[in-house]
Motif scaffolding. Structure first.
Motif, PDB file in Angstrom:
ATOM      1  N   ASP A   1      -5.367  -4.301  -3.419  1.00  0.00           N
ATOM      2  CA  ASP A   1      -6.481  -4.022  -4.335  1.00  0.00           C
ATOM      3  C   ASP A   1      -7.796  -4.111  -3.567  1.00  0.00           C
ATOM      4  O   ASP A   1      -8.104  -5.164  -2.991  1.00  0.00           O
ATOM      5  CB  ASP A   1      -6.461  -5.030  -5.486  1.00  0.00           C
ATOM      6  CG  ASP A   1      -7.640  -4.859  -6.420  1.00  0.00           C
ATOM      7  OD1 ASP A   1      -7.894  -3.715  -6.865  1.00  0.00           O
ATOM      8  OD2 ASP A   1      -8.326  -5.869  -6.692  1.00  0.00           O
ATOM      9  N   PRO A   2      -8.578  -3.021  -3.527  1.00  0.00           N
ATOM     10  CA  PRO A   2      -9.828  -3.037  -2.742  1.00  0.00           C
ATOM     11  C   PRO A   2     -10.802  -4.146  -3.139  1.00  0.00           C
ATOM     12  O   PRO A   2     -11.388  -4.793  -2.277  1.00  0.00           O
ATOM     13  CB  PRO A   2     -10.424  -1.652  -2.999  1.00  0.00           C
ATOM     14  CG  PRO A   2      -9.265  -0.797  -3.383  1.00  0.00           C
ATOM     15  CD  PRO A   2      -8.315  -1.707  -4.110  1.00  0.00           C
ATOM     16  N   ALA A   3     -10.974  -4.378  -4.423  1.00  0.00           N
ATOM     17  CA  ALA A   3     -11.923  -5.409  -4.864  1.00  0.00           C
ATOM     18  C   ALA A   3     -11.453  -6.797  -4.424  1.00  0.00           C
ATOM     19  O   ALA A   3     -12.250  -7.618  -3.965  1.00  0.00           O
ATOM     20  CB  ALA A   3     -12.100  -5.358  -6.378  1.00  0.00           C
ATOM     21  N   ALA A   4     -10.171  -7.051  -4.539  1.00  0.00           N
ATOM     22  CA  ALA A   4      -9.629  -8.343  -4.124  1.00  0.00           C
ATOM     23  C   ALA A   4      -9.706  -8.508  -2.609  1.00  0.00           C
ATOM     24  O   ALA A   4     -10.005  -9.596  -2.109  1.00  0.00           O
ATOM     25  CB  ALA A   4      -8.188  -8.491  -4.604  1.00  0.00           C
ATOM     26  N   ALA A   5      -9.456  -7.428  -1.879  1.00  0.00           N
ATOM     27  CA  ALA A   5      -9.544  -7.483  -0.412  1.00  0.00           C
ATOM     28  C   ALA A   5     -10.971  -7.764   0.023  1.00  0.00           C
ATOM     29  O   ALA A   5     -11.213  -8.588   0.909  1.00  0.00           O
ATOM     30  CB  ALA A   5      -9.047  -6.169   0.193  1.00  0.00           C
TER      31      ALA A   5
END
Length: 79
Positions: free
Chosen positions: A50-54
């Motif tokens: 997940d981009p936001a989590a990364a």
């Protein structure tokens, strides 16, 4: 997912390494250098999909270890 953390000294913080590089470049005949600032780039290969989590994980790593937030700022990009 790959995250790239770029760490730079905050404006106004002295950069002796940058000054030394600037003087060396002038000594090598490179003219027109007003200032040199040195930073660092850290590439993280994360298991996160997940981009936001990364991005948040990389920012947390930067705040806790990769950057001295008193004198440095950082930016996180995903590659």
């Amino acid at each position: 997912m790959k995250a790239v953390v770029t760490v730079k000294l905050k404006p106004g913080v002295l950069d002796p390494q940058g000054k030394a590089i600037g003087h060396a470049l002038e000594g090598l005949g490179f003219d027109g250098i007003a200032d040199v600032r040195v930073g660092k780039v850290i590439e993280l290969d994360l298991h996160e999909t997940d981009p936001a989590a990364a991005r948040e994980a990389a920012a947390a790593m930067a705040r806790r270890l990769l950057a001295n937030t008193v004198i440095e700022s950082f930016d996180v990009t995903l590659a």
